[in-house]
Design a protein around this motif. Structure first.
Motif, PDB file in Angstrom:
ATOM      1  N   GLU A  45       0.808  -1.223   0.000  1.00 44.46           N
ATOM      2  CA  GLU A  45       0.000   0.000   0.000  1.00 44.46           C
ATOM      3  C   GLU A  45       0.842   1.275   0.000  1.00 44.46           C
ATOM      4  O   GLU A  45       0.308   2.379   0.157  1.00 44.46           O
ATOM      5  CB  GLU A  45      -0.939  -0.022   1.212  1.00 44.46           C
ATOM      6  CG  GLU A  45      -1.979  -1.135   1.127  1.00 44.46           C
ATOM      7  CD  GLU A  45      -2.894  -1.204   2.339  1.00 44.46           C
ATOM      8  OE1 GLU A  45      -2.666  -0.441   3.303  1.00 44.46           O
ATOM      9  OE2 GLU A  45      -3.834  -2.027   2.319  1.00 44.46           O
ATOM     10  N   ASP A 128      -5.876   1.537   7.341  1.00 41.13           N
ATOM     11  CA  ASP A 128      -7.099   0.874   7.791  1.00 41.13           C
ATOM     12  C   ASP A 128      -6.918  -0.631   7.595  1.00 41.13           C
ATOM     13  O   ASP A 128      -7.302  -1.180   6.554  1.00 41.13           O
ATOM     14  CB  ASP A 128      -8.305   1.389   6.998  1.00 41.13           C
ATOM     15  CG  ASP A 128      -9.632   0.836   7.527  1.00 41.13           C
ATOM     16  OD1 ASP A 128      -9.613  -0.166   8.268  1.00 41.13           O
ATOM     17  OD2 ASP A 128     -10.680   1.412   7.186  1.00 41.13           O
ATOM     18  N   SER A 130      -8.377  -3.281   8.675  1.00 42.39           N
ATOM     19  CA  SER A 130      -9.566  -4.102   8.401  1.00 42.39           C
ATOM     20  C   SER A 130     -10.034  -3.923   6.957  1.00 42.39           C
ATOM     21  O   SER A 130     -10.511  -4.880   6.332  1.00 42.39           O
ATOM     22  CB  SER A 130     -10.691  -3.787   9.388  1.00 42.39           C
ATOM     23  OG  SER A 130     -10.416  -4.370  10.652  1.00 42.39           O
ATOM     24  N   ALA A 131      -9.903  -2.726   6.413  1.00 44.72           N
ATOM     25  CA  ALA A 131     -10.218  -2.521   4.999  1.00 44.72           C
ATOM     26  C   ALA A 131      -9.234  -3.293   4.123  1.00 44.72           C
ATOM     27  O   ALA A 131      -9.625  -3.876   3.094  1.00 44.72           O
ATOM     28  CB  ALA A 131     -10.188  -1.037   4.654  1.00 44.72           C
ATOM     29  N   SER A 132      -7.973  -3.323   4.515  1.00 48.47           N
ATOM     30  CA  SER A 132      -6.979  -4.115   3.792  1.00 48.47           C
ATOM     31  C   SER A 132      -7.337  -5.595   3.839  1.00 48.47           C
ATOM     32  O   SER A 132      -7.250  -6.307   2.822  1.00 48.47           O
ATOM     33  CB  SER A 132      -5.589  -3.892   4.396  1.00 48.47           C
ATOM     34  OG  SER A 132      -5.240  -2.525   4.409  1.00 48.47           O
ATOM     35  N   GLU A 134     -10.304  -6.828   4.263  1.00 50.32           N
ATOM     36  CA  GLU A 134     -11.519  -7.021   3.476  1.00 50.32           C
ATOM     37  C   GLU A 134     -11.187  -7.175   1.993  1.00 50.32           C
ATOM     38  O   GLU A 134     -11.752  -8.038   1.301  1.00 50.32           O
ATOM     39  CB  GLU A 134     -12.464  -5.841   3.684  1.00 50.32           C
ATOM     40  CG  GLU A 134     -13.811  -5.992   3.007  1.00 50.32           C
ATOM     41  CD  GLU A 134     -14.653  -7.100   3.613  1.00 50.32           C
ATOM     42  OE1 GLU A 134     -15.345  -7.804   2.841  1.00 50.32           O
ATOM     43  OE2 GLU A 134     -14.613  -7.275   4.853  1.00 50.32           O
ATOM     44  N   HIS A 135     -10.271  -6.369   1.496  1.00 51.30           N
ATOM     45  CA  HIS A 135      -9.875  -6.466   0.088  1.00 51.30           C
ATOM     46  C   HIS A 135      -9.260  -7.835  -0.198  1.00 51.30           C
ATOM     47  O   HIS A 135      -9.606  -8.488  -1.197  1.00 51.30           O
ATOM     48  CB  HIS A 135      -8.894  -5.363  -0.266  1.00 51.30           C
ATOM     49  CG  HIS A 135      -8.273  -5.513  -1.614  1.00 51.30           C
ATOM     50  ND1 HIS A 135      -8.972  -5.314  -2.784  1.00 51.30           N
ATOM     51  CD2 HIS A 135      -7.008  -5.894  -1.985  1.00 51.30           C
ATOM     52  CE1 HIS A 135      -8.180  -5.549  -3.819  1.00 51.30           C
ATOM     53  NE2 HIS A 135      -6.990  -5.900  -3.360  1.00 51.30           N
ATOM     54  N   GLY A 164      -6.323  -6.073  12.117  1.00 54.96           N
ATOM     55  CA  GLY A 164      -7.422  -5.981  11.159  1.00 54.96           C
ATOM     56  C   GLY A 164      -7.906  -7.375  10.813  1.00 54.96           C
ATOM     57  O   GLY A 164      -7.147  -8.340  10.920  1.00 54.96           O
ATOM     58  N   ALA A 166     -11.270  -9.729   8.502  1.00 51.10           N
ATOM     59  CA  ALA A 166     -12.430  -9.701   7.620  1.00 51.10           C
ATOM     60  C   ALA A 166     -12.956 -11.117   7.426  1.00 51.10           C
ATOM     61  O   ALA A 166     -12.187 -12.084   7.401  1.00 51.10           O
ATOM     62  CB  ALA A 166     -12.070  -9.088   6.267  1.00 51.10           C
TER      63      ALA A 166
END
Length: 250
Positions: A45, A128, A130-132, A134-135, A164, A166
């Motif tokens: 990222e 983020d 958790s967003a990572s 999730e992806h 994080g 998901a």
């Protein structure tokens, strides 16, 4: 339960498709959980940074000077500035920087890493996690835990923790279930994402092993209630409240 590292991952660089690199090397099965070190998520990222990007404020200069007087070691005020900018709040400024990240994790130096960062001075945590997660989870169709290593109050040493996650709950709730003697459990909530992260860390290791992704196979959440509560709310965190009222006098 089986746990194994994903072999053969290259050095991750900004813009790399981490999901594709992992997916090329693993045939995922039903019930697998992928645990990925935050370091490679951050690298993909573009979260590498140089100290020159953090010109120190007066506060950072004062923190660095205080830490140097406490530890006897030189401290770079630019690093203190990086911690300030990556934090929602600093809970302690001496004898070390204990920071609350913007996504809720509390850790030393806001989790900023200075090892295994080729071509840069610093590696910041994902913005983020958790967003990572999730992806990665959506792409690979498997639950994902993003991990980091962190120290523990009252104990020496570090262990893997989840920052994080998901496609699985953070915790399984045993409250209302019974023990072997039929007594109802009233307080037991098991932070399974932390336990999975620690399990993965045993296989991934530390230092230069180069195995930042681990598959946990054969683990089952079971027939329990789930919860995504992992980071304590400020109003419920008595340790944080005590730290905010405490001052280091060394």
């Amino acid at each position: 339960m089986e746990t194994f590292a994903v072999a053969g991952l290259p050095e991750i660089r900004a813009g790399d498709d981490l999901a594709a690199l992992v997916g090329e090397r693993v045939d995922f099965e039903e019930g697998d959980v992928l645990c990925v070190a935050s370091t490679v998520v951050s690298k993909a990222e573009g979260r590498k940074a140089d100290l020159s990007a953090f010109p120190p404020s007066g506060r950072a200069e004062a923190i660095a000077a205080r830490l140097e007087s406490v530890t006897g070691d030189p401290k770079d005020p630019r690093f203190a500035q990086a911690v300030i900018e990556e934090s929602k709040a600093l809970l302690t400024e001496a004898p070390f920087l204990l920071a609350a990240t913007r996504f809720g994790h509390i850790t030393v130096n806001a989790g900023i890493d200075r090892s295994n960062v080729p071509g840069a001075d610093l590696l910041l945590l994902p913005e983020d996690p958790s967003a990572s997660a999730e992806h990665l989870s959506e792409t690979l169709d498997v639950p994902v835990v993003v991990t980091d290593t962190s120290g523990r109050p009252f104990r020496y040493g570090q262990r893997g923790v989840a920052i994080g996650w998901a496609s699985l709950p953070a915790a399984r709730d045993w409250r209302g279930e019974s023990d072997r003697d039929g007594r109802e459990l009233g307080v037991t909530v098991q932070a399974v994402v932390d336990e999975l992260a620690a399990t993965a860390n045993l296989v991934a290791g530390e230092g230069g092993g180069g195995t930042p992704a681990v598959v946990v196979r054969g683990w089952a959440f079971g027939d329990h209630a789930g919860s995504d509560d992992l980071f304590r709310r400020e109003e419920d965190d008595v340790v944080r409240e005590a730290l905010e009222e405490w001052a280091f006098d060394g």
